[in-house]
Design a protein around this motif. Structure first.
Motif, PDB file in Angstrom:
ATOM      1  N   CYS A 335      38.114  36.945  40.250  1.00 20.80           N
ATOM      2  CA  CYS A 335      38.722  37.849  41.231  1.00 20.80           C
ATOM      3  C   CYS A 335      37.622  38.853  41.561  1.00 20.80           C
ATOM      4  O   CYS A 335      36.824  38.631  42.469  1.00 20.80           O
ATOM      5  N   CYS A 509      45.095  48.240  42.528  1.00 21.69           N
ATOM      6  CA  CYS A 509      43.620  48.275  42.551  1.00 21.69           C
ATOM      7  C   CYS A 509      43.039  49.648  42.253  1.00 21.69           C
ATOM      8  O   CYS A 509      41.852  49.771  41.987  1.00 21.69           O
ATOM      9  N   GLY A 569      38.325  42.287  34.935  1.00 21.62           N
ATOM     10  CA  GLY A 569      39.648  42.218  34.327  1.00 21.62           C
ATOM     11  C   GLY A 569      39.989  40.792  33.914  1.00 21.62           C
ATOM     12  O   GLY A 569      40.460  40.545  32.802  1.00 21.62           O
ATOM     13  N   ASN A 605      46.386  36.060  35.618  1.00 19.53           N
ATOM     14  CA  ASN A 605      46.993  35.859  34.289  1.00 19.53           C
ATOM     15  C   ASN A 605      47.211  34.366  33.994  1.00 19.53           C
ATOM     16  O   ASN A 605      46.675  33.856  33.001  1.00 19.53           O
ATOM     17  N   ALA A 680      45.734  46.547  34.052  1.00 17.39           N
ATOM     18  CA  ALA A 680      45.419  46.956  35.421  1.00 17.39           C
ATOM     19  C   ALA A 680      46.111  48.263  35.793  1.00 17.39           C
ATOM     20  O   ALA A 680      45.618  49.022  36.612  1.00 17.39           O
ATOM     21  N   LYS A 705      39.120  50.414  37.718  1.00  8.45           N
ATOM     22  CA  LYS A 705      40.336  50.992  38.289  1.00  8.45           C
ATOM     23  C   LYS A 705      40.528  52.347  37.613  1.00  8.45           C
ATOM     24  O   LYS A 705      40.091  53.357  38.139  1.00  8.45           O
TER      25      LYS A 705
HETATM   26  C1  LIG Z   1      47.481  43.300  37.724  1.00 11.28           C
HETATM   27  C2  LIG Z   1      46.087  42.761  37.768  1.00 11.28           C
HETATM   28  N1  LIG Z   1      45.651  41.970  36.770  1.00 11.28           N
HETATM   29  C3  LIG Z   1      44.406  41.450  36.766  1.00 11.28           C
HETATM   30  C4  LIG Z   1      43.506  41.706  37.798  1.00 11.28           C
HETATM   31  C5  LIG Z   1      42.153  41.056  37.778  1.00 11.28           C
HETATM   32  O1  LIG Z   1      41.133  41.981  37.577  1.00 11.28           O
HETATM   33  P1  LIG Z   1      39.669  41.688  38.092  1.00 11.28           P
HETATM   34  O2  LIG Z   1      39.700  41.688  39.555  1.00 11.28           O
HETATM   35  O3  LIG Z   1      38.869  42.807  37.532  1.00 11.28           O
HETATM   36  O4  LIG Z   1      39.243  40.369  37.536  1.00 11.28           O
HETATM   37  C6  LIG Z   1      43.927  42.531  38.862  1.00 11.28           C
HETATM   38  C7  LIG Z   1      42.988  42.809  39.975  1.00 11.28           C
HETATM   39  O5  LIG Z   1      43.272  43.365  40.983  1.00 11.28           O
HETATM   40  C8  LIG Z   1      45.229  43.067  38.848  1.00 11.28           C
HETATM   41  O6  LIG Z   1      45.672  43.857  39.838  1.00 11.28           O
END
Ligand SMILES: Cc1ncc(COP(=O)(O)O)c(C=O)c1O
Length: 961
Positions: A335, A509, A569, A605, A680, A705
């Protein structure tokens, strides 16, 4: 508060938007007497933290900058010849000042709203073109996290291409011996859970048969040797498998590129294109592949399309939010990636151009061969005589060489007790060679070497000399003078809306202030010039940051241990799930592989769970957005014997603190599962509650974040994980620090031991400047700001999912679906219309399609919150006009949004509303107008006519004609 205490707390008032007076007004609008009441009506009492956080008190910015300078001086800046994927580089000052240190670039969000992101989209397209040209492979993505994970993504892509989910016929992946150790390490981590068998060996002798899905070789390899892989590639193809080459962009200016050798894919790091070492990152990895893979390439790809007026417009193509679309069927969990660093690398190529890059490469190659020849003359043997920038020397007297190198403040790479390697980079000067060669001298004779101005690299094998052209596009051949370059960077920046224009209310975000004092130290040499594999006695400054930040994050999460390795994340999710998997395995429960995931979860997830070898079982949500506890109980019972755990987000992705959360975590524990908490939404927890208090065993934190690391237009990020004591042995280790992990598998998830270490400074600064009180205040004000906006919008818009007191957490969801029926207006129309009001849209259609999710953060003041609410309320009135038949359903300011300057000044304006309504719908807009640079982008056209590199110049001419 004394005068001096006030000074120490000054950053709290700079970070948090509302002042005392507006706080009172906002509380009144919400209908609560004070902040404490608001918080107690919002956060369930059962999970409230009962103590103050044990963190240091706040520091002023001035005090902090002195403090961090002192720590930085504990790092020793040696001349590095370690290489191994990390090379010192000269960041052109024009890029350092105008991109790296410029909030106009680093505070951008991921370019989902293409019309106000054309600048970074163009720069990322330049990055893709640069990678595609240099590797001679047609499709490249807009960056990955690091070289090692890019290699793992290629391996997985090959595996998924040749194997069906439930029928694995090609399980093996060949890894040549001469791959960087950290890449091998991550390949092993990533292979095991999904059933890939890694076979390591010498590519020359390897037997590849139909049980293989692919192979990886490095070019030039770990020891610096340039090998001709053509015959090997043919052999692998003969067996029906694919080849990925790990490679080096600078070397490819002189070497026959992977695409011309027949490789299917090429990966590597673009770090040495003007991105500081930073003790391991952040850096952009690249990934290029043959056209056949265009629908399975991981990460984001920028593509060329057209806008509503048929003008060229860029946008993210194909995979946009692919984990959301595919969830557990996703092939990658990428992501956040490394957009800002990809932009820097692209700008480096734009500035130097093909000839400049080739000159740098030649200089590096000539200096390397000069060292090689001098060392050979001293009687040392080289492992290979075919090399570009790295030589490996066989030596019996390593300790005396090392002792001499250290005396001269030089770092070499000591591979083992027989081999030393030396990597030269663009910062190496001819004068440096005296000290370098001196390390191998016996001190009897003065150092001499032979170098001439017209020397050419002569250690590149004839058949592997590059003959094809690259970077022929005008963008790489125009911006040679600093004036031109500065203006080019500025012209792109002007097309993009970032936090220095207006608030970006992206739910989930957390686009909060990235304060200048948090960012400034990143440019200091004692942080930026540190090699990730430098000896421990040179990196004590970093050690202090790593140790203290880990301690603070454990305190904040109420957990026991922390790993700062994951680079995002999603990587944190993966690392945390591996810890759960290994814990079960160590307890003879390796059959425990079922992961419960609520329907509302972010798409990364389930994607991470599948990568960790788990089976995803979805848990339902109730009408009010809460996890359906009855469904959860039923599924936990059904899968009790095989339950690995649950992944929850808290507050939930619907923006509420479920009172049932403790019950949920208890149920999972009763069934022998572990609780993973997606962090997050930590911006709604810090100081008020904590994952450990809710019952989590492990969680990740998106430092980009809650902890102030900027989003950089789609990265960098950091996703450290915190765990309870029983999971500590299963945290990621690293080949460079074997002792960190008690198991044989290191579980490494990143190339560098502390991921993108240099940006940890930002989160460290955030915690130190806000202090124990300030970090909690930040959470309280995030809740205040969200509830204030909710209160202002309620009545005109339907707000989904609040708690029994009608409160939201730090974000809330606005339902736009009713307008489809009443006025044929879609969420997208509202998002695009917000651009005319000077705002970036909130998060669109996540977690609920047809909605927007607003997260203002604590950093915005009341005036900015009001402007945004006024804009949305004005848009609501525009919708009313359509509902009431005063405005046409198809031809209105929402459907035609956004309005560009060209659209508004056109002499044949024929819209049923005025130009003022189009472009200056409210007074404040007239004072500070941000113009979208293209009209509404046509996504379908772009996907149907996929172009992911800068188009040839002729296509621009045709467009003009
Ligand atoms: C709820 C949630 N989990 C996981 C992520 C994934 O994080 P990352 O973009 O840092 O990989 C995000 C990213 O926006 C998120 O909003």
């Amino acid at each position: 508060m004394s005068l001096f205490e006030k000074q120490s707390c000054e950053f709290i008032f700079r970070h948090i938007g509302p002042d005392e007076h507006s706080t009172k007004q906002m509380l009144k609008t919400i209908g609560v007497p004070n902040l404490d009441t608001l918080i107690s009506r919002t956060v369930p009492p059962a999970i409230r933290m009962q103590h103050e956080l044990n963190l240091p008190a706040a520091m002023s910015e001035h005090q902090y900058l002195q403090h961090i300078k002192e720590i930085s001086l504990q790092n020793k800046v040696y001349k590095n010849y370690i290489g191994q994927g990390y090379y010192d580089t000269i960041v052109p000052s024009v890029i350092l000042r105008n991109v790296f240190e410029n909030p106009g670039w680093y505070t951008q969000y991921t370019p989902y709203q293409a019309e106000i992101s054309q600048g970074r989209l163009e720069s990322l397209l330049n990055f893709q073109t640069m990678v595609s040209d240099l590797t001679a492979l047609p499709i490249a993505n807009a960056s990955l996290l690091d070289e090692a994970t890019a290699a793992a993504e290629a391996m997985t892509m090959f595996f998924n291409t040749l194997n069906k989910h439930d029928h694995i016929t090609h399980p093996k992946f060949f890894v040549d011996n001469e791959i960087f150790p950290q890449t091998k390490d991550v390949l092993h981590t990533r292979a095991k859970p999904i059933g890939i068998e890694i076979v390591t060996g010498d590519y020359k002798k390897a037997t590849i048969d139909s049980t293989y899905c692919g192979a990886i070789v490095q070019y030039p390899n770990d020891k610096g040797s340039i090998e001709d892989y053509r015959e090997f590639i043919n052999r692998v193809h003969g067996a029906g498998a694919f080849v990925v080459m790990a490679t080096d962009l600078l070397a490819l200016t002189l070497l026959t590129p992977p695409g011309e050798l027949g490789a299917d894919c090429a990966i590597g790091s673009a770090q040495r294109f003007g991105v500081p070492l930073g003790y391991g990152g952040p850096h952009a990895a690249f990934f290029a592949a043959k056209d056949d893979f265009k629908r399975s390439i991981p990460g984001r790809i920028i593509g060329v399309s057209v806008d509503a007026n048929n003008n060229r417009a860029l946008r993210m193509a194909l995979q946009t939010r692919e984990q959301h679309i595919k969830r557990e069927k996703a092939t990658s969990n990428i992501c956040t990636a490394q957009a800002l660093l990809a932009n820097m690398a692209a700008m480096y190529a734009v500035f130097h151009g093909p000839n400049g890059l080739k000159n740098i490469a030649k200089r590096v190659a000539v200096l390397t061969q000069t060292v090689a020849e001098a060392i050979e003359e001293l009687g040392f043997e080289l492992v290979s005589t075919n090399f570009f920038d790295t030589i490996t020397v066989k030596a019996d007297n390593i300790s005396s060489i090392k002792e001499k190198a250290e005396r001269q403040q030089i770092n070499l790479r000591y591979i083992d007790n027989k081999y030393i390697s030396i990597s030269v980079d663009e910062t190496t000067l001819t004068e440096d060679l005296y000290d370098l060669i001196n390390c191998f001298e016996d001190d009897k004779n003065p150092v001499t070497f032979d170098i001439h101005h017209d020397d050419e690299p002569d250690h590149i094998p004839q058949g592997l000399s590059r003959t094809s052209l690259y970077l022929t596009h005008p963008v790489f051949n125009t911006h040679r003078s600093e004036s031109k370059m500065m203006r080019y960077i500025k012209s792109l920046e002007n097309k993009d809306l970032s936090l220095n224009t207006s608030m970006i209310t992206l739910g989930s975000c957390t686009m909060k202030l990235n304060a200048a004092s948090e960012m400034i130290p990143l440019s200091w040499v004692h942080w930026s010039k540190m090699h990730p594999f430098a000896p421990a006695d040179q990196t004590e400054g970093y050690k202090q940051i790593v140790d203290d930040l880990s301690k603070y994050l454990c305190e904040i999460t109420a957990l026991d241990a922390c790993s700062l390795q994951p680079n995002s994340g999603a990587q944190g999710e993966y690392a945390g799930l591996l810890a759960i998997r290994d814990y079960h395995e160590a307890n003879n429960n390796s059959h425990r592989n079922v992961m419960l995931i609520p329907i509302s979860a972010h798409g990364t997830n389930p994607a991470s769970a599948v990568m960790a070898g788990m089976k995803v079982v979805v848990v339902k949500a109730l009408e009010n957005g809460y996890i359906d506890v009855n469904d959860l109980k039923a599924k936990a019972t059904e899968h009790s014997a095989n339950l690995a755990g649950i992944m929850i987000t808290y507050p939930s992705t619907y923006g509420v603190y479920e009172e049932t959360v403790k019950e949920i975590t208890d149920i999972i524990h009763q069934h022998g599962g572990q609780v993973y908490m997606d962090g997050a939404n930590m911006n709604a927890q810090v100081g008020l509650t904590a994952p450990g208090l809710i019952g989590a065993d492990v969680c990740h934190l998106n430092l980009h974040k809650t902890f102030a690391i900027p989003h950089g237009g789609g990265g960098p990020g950091m996703g450290p994980i915190c765990v309870k004591k029983h999971l500590t042995p299963y945290l990621p280790g690293h080949v460079e620090f074997k002792s960190q992990n008690s198991k044989n598998d290191s579980n490494a998830v990143s190339a560098a031991p502390y991921g993108s270490a240099s940006i940890l400074l930002i989160s460290y600064a955030y915690i130190r400047m806000l202090g124990n009180i300030g970090v909690k205040n930040a959470t309280e004000y995030a809740i205040l700001n969200a509830n204030y906006m909710r209160a202002r919008l309620q009545g005109q818009f339907e707000i989904l999912y609040t708690n029994h007191n009608g409160q939201c957490a730090h974000e809330f969801i606005v339902d736009l679906r009713p307008f489809k029926k009443s006025a044929e207006i879609e969420a997208e129309d509202i998002a695009k219309r917000l651009m005319d009001y000077g705002f970036h849209a909130p998060t669109m259609s996540f977690p609920v399609p047809g909605t927007i999710m607003i997260e203002p953060t604590e950093s915005e003041d009341k005036a900015e919150l009001d402007r945004f609410c006024d804009a949305l309320l004005s848009i609501r009135q525009e919708i009313k006009d359509i509902e009431e038949g005063k405005m046409d359903k198809k031809n209105n300011a929402l459907k035609n949004a956004p309005h560009t300057q060209a659209m508004v000044v056109t002499s044949d304006w024929n819209k049923p509303y005025t130009r003022e309504q189009a472009a200056f719908p409210m007074y404040y807009v007239t004072q500070n107008k941000f113009w979208p640079s293209v009209a509404r982008v046509n996504n379908t056209y772009g996907d149907r006519n996929l172009i992911c590199t800068c188009e040839p110049i002729e296509s621009y001419m045709e467009a003009e004609a």
